[in-house]
Design an enzyme around this catalytic site. Structure first.
Site, PDB file in Angstrom:
ATOM      1  N   LYS A  54      -4.701  -5.480   0.797  1.00 19.54           N
ATOM      2  CA  LYS A  54      -4.746  -4.637   1.998  1.00 19.54           C
ATOM      3  C   LYS A  54      -5.733  -3.489   1.802  1.00 19.54           C
ATOM      4  O   LYS A  54      -6.540  -3.194   2.677  1.00 19.54           O
ATOM      5  CB  LYS A  54      -3.343  -4.083   2.301  1.00 19.54           C
ATOM      6  N   GLN A  98       5.408  -0.742   1.782  1.00 18.05           N
ATOM      7  CA  GLN A  98       5.503  -2.143   1.345  1.00 18.05           C
ATOM      8  C   GLN A  98       6.961  -2.513   1.060  1.00 18.05           C
ATOM      9  O   GLN A  98       7.670  -1.792   0.352  1.00 18.05           O
ATOM     10  CB  GLN A  98       4.632  -2.353   0.089  1.00 18.05           C
ATOM     11  N   ASP A 121       2.928  -1.478  10.897  1.00 19.36           N
ATOM     12  CA  ASP A 121       3.693  -2.703  10.627  1.00 19.36           C
ATOM     13  C   ASP A 121       4.505  -3.128  11.855  1.00 19.36           C
ATOM     14  O   ASP A 121       4.967  -4.275  11.926  1.00 19.36           O
ATOM     15  CB  ASP A 121       4.679  -2.455   9.480  1.00 19.36           C
TER      16      ASP A 121
HETATM   17  N1  GUN Z   1       6.349  -7.447   2.571  1.00 22.69           N
HETATM   18  C1  GUN Z   1       6.093  -8.726   2.948  1.00 22.69           C
HETATM   19  N2  GUN Z   1       5.471  -8.755   4.133  1.00 22.69           N
HETATM   20  C2  GUN Z   1       5.333  -7.472   4.522  1.00 22.69           C
HETATM   21  C3  GUN Z   1       4.738  -6.861   5.653  1.00 22.69           C
HETATM   22  O1  GUN Z   1       4.225  -7.496   6.577  1.00 22.69           O
HETATM   23  N3  GUN Z   1       4.782  -5.503   5.677  1.00 22.69           N
HETATM   24  C4  GUN Z   1       5.365  -4.786   4.687  1.00 22.69           C
HETATM   25  N4  GUN Z   1       5.375  -3.463   4.829  1.00 22.69           N
HETATM   26  N5  GUN Z   1       5.903  -5.316   3.626  1.00 22.69           N
HETATM   27  C5  GUN Z   1       5.879  -6.651   3.544  1.00 22.69           C
END
Ligand code: GUN
Length: 291
Positions: A54, A98, A121
C-alpha cells in the site's frame, strides 16, 4: 471453451496510471498532495506485506504515504491516541488501520474513532450506513475493485443473479450492497450465503455471477458452477507446496466458467488501486471543506 481470465493486475495498472494523472492535476489546482497514513499494530507477517504494498502504491501515484508502526503490546488508548492525532493532522487525508489488530484490542472502537471523512477503508459505521442507504461515500476497497473488474470486462449485472459466498464486513456484505444498488454495475438480484447456509453449492449453481469470499482454500468446485457463469475469487491462501490459491479450485472451474479471476493477479491488485482512488476522494473532500 476455457474461461476468459479477468486480469486484475493489468486493469489495476491502468487505473493507477489514470489516478497518478488525476493526483498531479489535483495538486496543481489546489496545492494539496493527498496523504494516506496506515496504522500497523504488531508484526503480523501478512499485514506487513500488505502495508508495504500500500505504501509503495501510494508513493508511486504521487501521494504522501506514511506507516505508523505501533508495538503488538500497545494499549487500546495508545491506538486511539494515534487515530486522534491523525484525525487532527490536516496533511493526512486518509487513515487506514490495518486489520486484524492484535488480540485484546477492540477494532470496532478503533475504526469508529477514525474521522469518517478520512475513512478510506469505508469501515466506519457512518460509511457503512451510507452504503446501506444507497448513497455511498467511502466504499471498502475490495468490493469496489470487484465492481470495477466486472464493469471493465463489460459483464452485465442488471437483472442477473449474483451469489456472494461469505458475509464479512470487508467483502461479503459490502459487495452484496453494491450489487443490489440501482445503476451501472449493479441492479443484480443478490443472494448471500454464509456459514449458516446448508448446501451453499445449491445456491452457487444458480449464479450468473459468483463471488467467492468465504476464506476457505479451493472450496468452490466445478460442480458449483453454472456453465458460462462469471467467477470472482476473493480468497488468497498459501498452499503446502508454497503456491498461492484462492477460494475457487481454479483448474477445474475455469473450463466451466465464461470469465474468472486468477489468484494472484485478480482481485488483489484492484484492492490497492481502489485504496488510491479513495485516498484521492478523501483529499478532494478535504479541499471542498477548506473551500
Ligand atoms: N486486512 C485485510 N484486508 C484489509 C483491508 O481491506 N483493510 C484493512 N484495514 N485491513 C485489512
Amino acid at each position: 471453451m476455457p474461461a476468459v481470465i479477468l486480469d486484475g493486475k493489468a486493469l489495476a495498472e491502468r487505473v493507477r496510471e489514470g489516478l497518478a494523472g488525476e493526483v498531479a492535476e489535483f495538486r496543481q489546482a489546489t496545492g494539496i498532495t493527498p496523504g494516506l497514513s496506515v496504522v500497523l499494530v504488531g508484526e503480523d507477517p501478512a499485514s506487513r506485506v500488505y502495508v508495504r504494498n500500500k505504501e509503495n502504491a501510494v508513493k508511486a501515484a504521487g501521494m504522501n504515504g506514511e506507516v505508523v508502526r505501533l508495538p503488538a503490546d500497545s494499549t487500546q488508548k495508545q491506538v486511539l491516541d494515534t487515530v486522534d492525532r491523525l484525525n487532527a493532522d490536516p496533511n493526512v487525508h486518509g487513515i487506514l488501520v490495518q486489520l486484524p489488530l492484535p488480540k485484546g484490542l477492540d477494532s470496532v472502537e478503533v475504526i469508529d474513532r477514525i474521522d469518517p471523512l478520512k475513512d478510506v477503508d469505508g469501515f466506519h459505521t457512518q460509511n457503512v450506513g451510507l452504503l446501506a442507504q444507497g448513497r455511498p461515500r467511502f466504499v471498502p476497497c475490495t468490493p469496489l475493485g470487484i465492481i470495477e473488474l466486472l464493469k471493465d470486462a463489460g459483464v452485465e449485472t442488471k437483472g442477473k443473479h449474483a451469489v456472494v459466498l461469505g458475509r464479512s464486513q470487508v467483502v461479503g456484505k459490502p459487495v452484496a450492497l453494491l450489487l443490489l444498488q440501482k445503476g451501472k454495475g449493479a441492479d443484480a438480484t443478490v443472494t448471500v450465503c454464509h456459514t449458516g447456509t446448508p448446501d451453499p453449492a445449491r445456491f452457487a449453481r444458480e449464479a450468473d455471477i459468483l463471488i467467492a469470499a468465504m476464506g476457505v482454500p479451493e472450496a468452490v468446485k466445478a460442480d458449483w458452477i453454472k456453465p458460462g457463469a462469471v467467477v470472482i475469487d476473493v480468497g488468497i491462501h498459501r498452499k503446502e507446496d508454497g503456491k498461492l490459491c484462492g477460494d475457487v479450485a481454479f483448474a477445474e472451474v475455469a473450463p466451466v466458467a465464461s470469465r474468472i479471476t486468477p489468484v494472484p493477479g485478480g482481485v488483489g491488485p484492484m484492492t490497492v488501486a481502489m485504496l488510491l482512488k479513495n485516498t484521492l476522494h478523501a483529499a478532494r473532500l478535504a479541499a471542498d471543506r477548506r473551500g
